[in-house]
Write a protein that holds these residues in place. Structure first.
Motif, PDB file in Angstrom:
ATOM      1  N   GLY A 136       0.805  -1.104   0.053  1.00  0.00           N
ATOM      2  CA  GLY A 136       0.001   0.166  -0.027  1.00  0.00           C
ATOM      3  C   GLY A 136       0.745   1.188  -0.142  1.00  0.00           C
ATOM      4  N   ARG A 189      11.634  -1.257  -2.954  1.00  0.00           N
ATOM      5  CA  ARG A 189      12.334  -1.030  -4.081  1.00  0.00           C
ATOM      6  C   ARG A 189      13.245   0.177  -3.895  1.00  0.00           C
ATOM      7  NH1 ARG A 189       8.409  -1.778  -9.404  1.00  0.00           N
ATOM      8  NH2 ARG A 189       8.072  -3.940  -9.227  1.00  0.00           N
ATOM      9  N   GLU A 191      14.256   1.741  -6.364  1.00  0.00           N
ATOM     10  CA  GLU A 191      13.609   2.352  -7.509  1.00  0.00           C
ATOM     11  C   GLU A 191      14.666   2.603  -8.592  1.00  0.00           C
ATOM     12  OE1 GLU A 191      10.812   1.959  -7.466  1.00  0.00           O
ATOM     13  OE2 GLU A 191       9.895   2.741  -5.493  1.00  0.00           O
ATOM     14  N   LEU A 262       6.074   2.258 -16.555  1.00  0.00           N
ATOM     15  CA  LEU A 262       4.886   2.445 -17.341  1.00  0.00           C
ATOM     16  C   LEU A 262       4.329   3.809 -17.044  1.00  0.00           C
ATOM     17  CD1 LEU A 262       3.553  -0.950 -17.193  1.00  0.00           C
ATOM     18  CD2 LEU A 262       4.855  -0.092 -19.023  1.00  0.00           C
TER      19      LEU A 262
HETATM   20  N1  SAH Z   1       4.558   2.329  -0.754  1.00  0.00           N
HETATM   21  C1  SAH Z   1       5.073   1.104  -1.169  1.00  0.00           C
HETATM   22  C2  SAH Z   1       4.652   0.617  -2.235  1.00  0.00           C
HETATM   23  C3  SAH Z   1       4.849   1.416  -3.581  1.00  0.00           C
HETATM   24  S1  SAH Z   1       3.859   0.636  -4.897  1.00  0.00           S
HETATM   25  C4  SAH Z   1       6.688   1.499  -1.119  1.00  0.00           C
HETATM   26  O1  SAH Z   1       7.313   2.543  -1.223  1.00  0.00           O
HETATM   27  O2  SAH Z   1       7.613   0.536  -1.290  1.00  0.00           O
HETATM   28  C5  SAH Z   1       5.091  -0.349  -5.605  1.00  0.00           C
HETATM   29  C6  SAH Z   1       5.979  -0.276  -6.681  1.00  0.00           C
HETATM   30  O3  SAH Z   1       5.509   0.270  -7.790  1.00  0.00           O
HETATM   31  C7  SAH Z   1       6.946   1.153  -6.436  1.00  0.00           C
HETATM   32  O4  SAH Z   1       8.211   0.810  -5.716  1.00  0.00           O
HETATM   33  C8  SAH Z   1       7.474   1.141  -8.127  1.00  0.00           C
HETATM   34  O5  SAH Z   1       8.816   0.841  -8.366  1.00  0.00           O
HETATM   35  C9  SAH Z   1       6.314   0.801  -8.791  1.00  0.00           C
HETATM   36  N2  SAH Z   1       5.764   1.893  -9.730  1.00  0.00           N
HETATM   37  C10 SAH Z   1       5.138   3.051  -9.210  1.00  0.00           C
HETATM   38  N3  SAH Z   1       4.548   3.788 -10.095  1.00  0.00           N
HETATM   39  C11 SAH Z   1       5.102   3.105 -11.197  1.00  0.00           C
HETATM   40  C12 SAH Z   1       5.075   3.238 -12.659  1.00  0.00           C
HETATM   41  N4  SAH Z   1       4.518   4.247 -13.187  1.00  0.00           N
HETATM   42  N5  SAH Z   1       5.429   2.308 -13.474  1.00  0.00           N
HETATM   43  C13 SAH Z   1       5.931   0.980 -12.886  1.00  0.00           C
HETATM   44  N6  SAH Z   1       6.104   0.782 -11.703  1.00  0.00           N
HETATM   45  C14 SAH Z   1       5.697   1.728 -10.815  1.00  0.00           C
END
Ligand code: SAH
Length: 385
Positions: A136, A189, A191, A262
């Motif tokens: 979340g 992540r 990232e 994406l």
């Molecule tokens: N709040 C949590 C979960 C985040 S959502 C956290 O910070 O770890 C999970 C993952 O979705 C993110 O870590 C990111 O790598 C991915 N994500 C977010 N936006 C994205 C997008 N536009 N395209 C691909 N992956 C995305």
């Protein structure tokens, strides 16, 4: 006549030159793959870059086949399923790429109730998924911390089920409380491993160093450590992606969750770069999986939903490139439109039982067996010995 002959002989020389170069390249790639598969061989940065630069179809297939051999050696021809529960899209962060960023006022915010989360976890047990992933938006109030603690304890009472959390950056103390309550894996992540690229994708108050420190907190707490990156980000280089793979090793990660970036049009990054080539993104993401498998060998690697957004069989292709975990969504269908991190997220209107049926038959079609138990990372088990 003479001109025609001259043309043909030139054509012959040029095409045999290209064939010669191609064979040479293929044998260079074959050499790197052989080194990766040998027990002692640790690939250099340059070799990682070479693998990630592959464009030729035959070489790609060689790369994926090598990654699958590595997976079979350390994990087997099996896949672990985890029930994904996206509990809330309320998020304190404002990442430039993410559809549920706090600054996106078009999103209707939701949070699942305790009962809804518990019934999703019960469904995971019924479906024989060995574990659940609670993901979340990031929140850090005491109320939220207590809520998660309570949910973890109640899920543990339902039966023998593993719990992975993915709830962002938290204090060491919060991680410790959630671990003590019964969660045992955490996915955060990084990232991107490049602090400068990270800075360009986030507002100034989001810190790469702080996020990196959270990975240390998680390790210190005793969690199985999951991290990962997005690939094919605007402006991201192959060198940076190779460095991401090296970063996973330095962080001694137990599990990796990666996916292609994406666009989401209601975000600054998505609005700036709305167009992309699906095939290219998919290829890049699959190469990242394969290279990570070859470099890290015994970790869990997820074949993520973003791959499925690019192709209906994207997740299966992820497994064939070396991944060994799939996280089918088991949350209520009504909440799914609210958890759009990017456009075209799949399975928005498909209930968990339907997705399960489809997934099981597509897994059987590629010869993957479902792993028993929680599906802990072999890397973690070896680390603990
Ligand atoms: N709040 C949590 C979960 C985040 S959502 C956290 O910070 O770890 C999970 C993952 O979705 C993110 O870590 C990111 O790598 C991915 N994500 C977010 N936006 C994205 C997008 N536009 N395209 C691909 N992956 C995305």
């Amino acid at each position: 006549m003479r001109r025609k002959r001259l043309f043909l002989s030139r054509f012959y020389i040029i095409s045999s030159y290209f064939n010669f170069c191609r064979e040479k390249m293929t044998s260079a790639i074959a050499g790197i793959l052989e080194k990766a598969l040998s027990e002692e061989g640790v690939l250099s940065h340059g070799e990682l870059v070479q693998l990630l630069s592959i464009e030729d179809e035959a070489e790609l297939q060689m790369l994926f086949a090598a990654a699958c051999r590595m997976k079979e050696r350390y994990i087997g021809h099996v896949v672990s399923l985890r029930g994904l529960i996206e509990i809330s899209n309320i998020c304190a962060r404002n990442c430039f790429y993410c559809g549920i960023r706090s600054g996106n006022f078009h999103v209707k915010r939701f949070e699942m109730s305790r009962e809804e989360i518990l019934s999703a976890a019960a469904l995971a047990l019924k479906f024989n998924y060995g574990s659940v992933v609670i993901q979340g938006g990031e929140r850090s109030s005491e109320e939220f911390t207590v809520f998660i603690e309570d949910v973890i304890r109640r899920i543990k009472k339902l039966g023998n089920i593993g719990i992975t959390l993915s709830l962002g950056e938290q204090s060491l103390e919060t991680y410790q409380r959630w671990f003590a309550a019964g969660a045992h894996r955490y996915l955060l992540r990084i990232e991107t491993s490049d602090p400068e690229l990270y800075a360009s994708l986030h507002p100034a108050d989001h810190s790469w160093v702080k996020r990196r420190r959270c990975l240390d907190f998680l390790r210190q707490t005793g969690f199985q450590l999951g991290t990962g990156t997005m690939s094919a980000l605007p402006g991201q280089t192959i060198e940076q992606m190779a460095h991401d793979v090296e970063f996973f090793r330095q962080a001694d990660a137990d599990m990796i969750g990666m996916g292609p970036y994406l666009p989401h049009l209601q975000t600054p990054l998505g609005a700036q770069y709305p167009d992309y080539d699906r095939e290219e993104k998919l290829r890049t993401a699959l190469k990242m999986i394969a290279v990570t498998r070859l470099y890290l060998k015994d970790v869990n690697i997820a074949s993520t939903t973003a791959l499925q957004a690019l192709a209906p069989d994207g997740r299966e292709r992820g497994l064939l490139a070396g991944a060994n975990v799939i996280m089918p969504n088991i949350g209520e269908v009504c909440y799914r439109p609210g958890y759009q991190l990017y456009e075209n997220k799949p399975c928005l209107d498909e209930n968990s039982a339907e997705s399960r049926e489809k997934l099981l038959s597509s897994l059987a079609a590629i010869g993957e067996k479902i792993a028993d138990g929680w599906g802990d990372s072999p890397h973690f088990r070896r680390r603990k010995k």
